[in-house]
Design a protein around this motif. Structure first.
Motif, PDB file in Angstrom:
ATOM      1  N   ALA A  64      11.123  10.955  -3.720  1.00  0.00           N
ATOM      2  CA  ALA A  64      12.011  10.839  -2.558  1.00  0.00           C
ATOM      3  C   ALA A  64      11.548   9.728  -1.625  1.00  0.00           C
ATOM      4  O   ALA A  64      12.356   8.954  -1.091  1.00  0.00           O
ATOM      5  N   ALA A  65      10.225   9.633  -1.418  1.00  0.00           N
ATOM      6  CA  ALA A  65       9.691   8.585  -0.550  1.00  0.00           C
ATOM      7  C   ALA A  65       9.934   7.202  -1.152  1.00  0.00           C
ATOM      8  O   ALA A  65      10.317   6.262  -0.435  1.00  0.00           O
ATOM      9  N   LEU A  66       9.710   7.057  -2.448  1.00  0.00           N
ATOM     10  CA  LEU A  66       9.920   5.755  -3.096  1.00  0.00           C
ATOM     11  C   LEU A  66      11.379   5.319  -3.010  1.00  0.00           C
ATOM     12  O   LEU A  66      11.669   4.144  -2.733  1.00  0.00           O
ATOM     13  N   LEU A  67      12.300   6.227  -3.264  1.00  0.00           N
ATOM     14  CA  LEU A  67      13.713   5.858  -3.216  1.00  0.00           C
ATOM     15  C   LEU A  67      14.131   5.479  -1.800  1.00  0.00           C
ATOM     16  O   LEU A  67      14.948   4.561  -1.616  1.00  0.00           O
ATOM     17  N   VAL A 117       7.673  -5.577  -6.444  1.00  0.00           N
ATOM     18  CA  VAL A 117       8.540  -6.606  -5.865  1.00  0.00           C
ATOM     19  C   VAL A 117       9.390  -6.067  -4.717  1.00  0.00           C
ATOM     20  O   VAL A 117       9.989  -6.848  -3.971  1.00  0.00           O
ATOM     21  N   PHE A 118       9.440  -4.744  -4.538  1.00  0.00           N
ATOM     22  CA  PHE A 118      10.177  -4.177  -3.410  1.00  0.00           C
ATOM     23  C   PHE A 118       9.374  -4.221  -2.110  1.00  0.00           C
ATOM     24  O   PHE A 118       9.932  -3.982  -1.036  1.00  0.00           O
ATOM     25  N   ALA A 174       0.828  -1.211   0.000  1.00  0.00           N
ATOM     26  CA  ALA A 174       0.000   0.000   0.000  1.00  0.00           C
ATOM     27  C   ALA A 174       0.860   1.256   0.000  1.00  0.00           C
ATOM     28  O   ALA A 174       0.508   2.261  -0.641  1.00  0.00           O
ATOM     29  N   ASP A 175       1.991   1.222   0.693  1.00  0.00           N
ATOM     30  CA  ASP A 175       2.881   2.385   0.727  1.00  0.00           C
ATOM     31  C   ASP A 175       3.519   2.631  -0.631  1.00  0.00           C
ATOM     32  O   ASP A 175       3.730   3.785  -1.020  1.00  0.00           O
ATOM     33  N   PHE A 176       3.821   1.582  -1.363  1.00  0.00           N
ATOM     34  CA  PHE A 176       4.404   1.759  -2.694  1.00  0.00           C
ATOM     35  C   PHE A 176       3.370   2.275  -3.693  1.00  0.00           C
ATOM     36  O   PHE A 176       3.719   2.959  -4.647  1.00  0.00           O
TER      37      PHE A 176
END
Length: 392
Positions: free
Chosen positions: A113-116, A151-152, A45-47
């Motif tokens: 920035a959040a994703l990285l 997949v992360f 959900a965060d991704f």
């Protein structure tokens, strides 16, 4: 045919025409009020809806060291927070989403920035658990990008067999992600009242930036979104280092933009995160994604070629040869100002954009008065010579 039916159809068509997907996309939350303490959550959900956490630094203790640069998205300063630093503070021009078909800059950078950050955490956790991350080695579609991004997540990594069960070699068609290229650190978002900039000394105040007829400035009665980043020292952009980062962005699902700039890289690190687009973000382009990560060599070569062309043609044009009208100089200045505007990140640039700007000059003086370079410019030939300046 009944009038009611006609009225219903007309109303439906008007609703379709009034759809503004850029405004709909800008309504997606991208900031988290939770302070940036510890590693971020990495659930599926965060991704899908990445949100950047709030910066812990105290705004009252911020020391403005130097004014750096500004572009279409915002202005950048070198700052310190007490004895800590230096850092980079990027303040965005748009306090609210604008009704214009473009991305909302604070949203894109916060999401990226959040994703990285989440990806860095996921890679470290996967290495510690001996459950490597495997992505599609040759993604070409949006579905591929979404699958590689997924997949992360925690859920996907738990489903992965351990390294002992799978072996050291990745399955056919997959690529192992065990490390991440060097990324600049992000310390979260904060808000700054517009009156703060009016109270700075003159050398630190953000000057108005005009790009493509749009004047950008910070008003004292608004509250602006800012992001605090690591300060990356100036250094040579080695193409191999840049290529590793570009490959990772592509494998992780990010698409390029229509105007990727080598000037947005320092020491092989991408310092402007608006240069990439997340899979769920507005502006993600399938055509750019399917062509792969792009070439760092070409990106650096383009900047070198632009600088050489500008120094040769622009300086020659401003010398005002005998018998040549002032319109030539005006045309040359306008052309290079427009090209520079494009290169600092204005985004899509259509043929009509420059045509409208030159219409008054064309009416004022006949095309031959502009000389060979000016005539080709009016015909749309000069700016089409470069692949990144073609109409889209």
């Amino acid at each position: 045919m009944s009038s009611d039916y006609v009225n219903t159809r007309v109303a439906s068509q008007r609703r379709v025409r009034r759809r503004r997907p850029w405004l709909d996309a800008a309504q997606t939350p991208f900031r988290d009020d939770a302070p940036m303490v510890g590693p971020p959550r990495t659930t599926a959900a965060d991704f899908k809806m990445p949100r950047l956490r709030r910066c812990l630094f105290d705004l009252d203790g911020m020391v403005w060291e130097a004014r750096m640069d500004g572009g279409m998205d915002g202005y950048v300063w070198k700052v310190r927070f007490g004895a800590q630093g230096p850092y980079v503070l990027k303040v965005f021009w748009d306090a609210k989403p604008v009704d214009f078909p473009t991305y909302y800059a604070p949203q894109r950078e916060c999401q990226n920035a959040a994703l990285l950050q989440m990806m860095q955490t996921a890679v470290e956790q996967a290495a510690a658990a001996s459950r490597p991350i495997f992505v599609n080695a040759k993604p070409t579609t949006w579905d591929d990008a979404i699958a590689n991004l997924a997949v992360f997540s925690d859920e996907a990594r738990l489903e992965q067999p351990s390294a002992a069960d799978r072996g050291s070699e990745p399955p056919p068609g997959l690529r192992k992600i065990s490390t991440m290229p060097r990324m600049k650190s992000c310390y979260g978002w904060l808000t700054i009242p517009g009156k703060v900039f009016q109270e700075l000394r003159l050398s630190l105040r953000p000057p108005p930036v005009q790009v493509d007829r749009i004047k950008r400035y910070l008003a004292p009665d608004q509250e602006y979104i800012a992001i605090v980043y690591e300060y990356v020292e100036e250094g040579e952009n080695h193409p191999d280092t840049m290529q590793k980062a570009m490959d990772f962005f592509w494998l992780a699902g990010f698409s390029r933009t229509f105007s990727p700039l080598s000037g947005n890289w320092k020491s092989g690190v991408l310092v402007d995160l608006s240069d990439i687009v997340p899979p769920y973000g507005y502006g993600w382009e399938a055509k750019l994604y399917e062509n792969g990560p792009g070439s760092a060599h070409i990106l650096l070569k383009q900047l070198s070629r632009i600088n050489k062309t500008r120094s040769r043609d622009y300086d020659r044009f401003l010398q005002k040869p005998r018998g040549e009208s002032r319109s030539s100089k005006v045309c040359a200045r306008l052309y290079w100002r427009k090209r520079k505007a494009y290169l600092v990140g204005v985004g899509r640039w259509t043929e009509n954009t420059i045509g409208a700007q030159l219409q008054e000059l064309e009416e004022e003086a006949a095309a031959p008065r502009f000389g060979v370079f000016g005539t080709s410019l009016l015909r749309g030939e000069a700016w089409q010579e470069e692949p990144y300046c073609q109409s889209v």
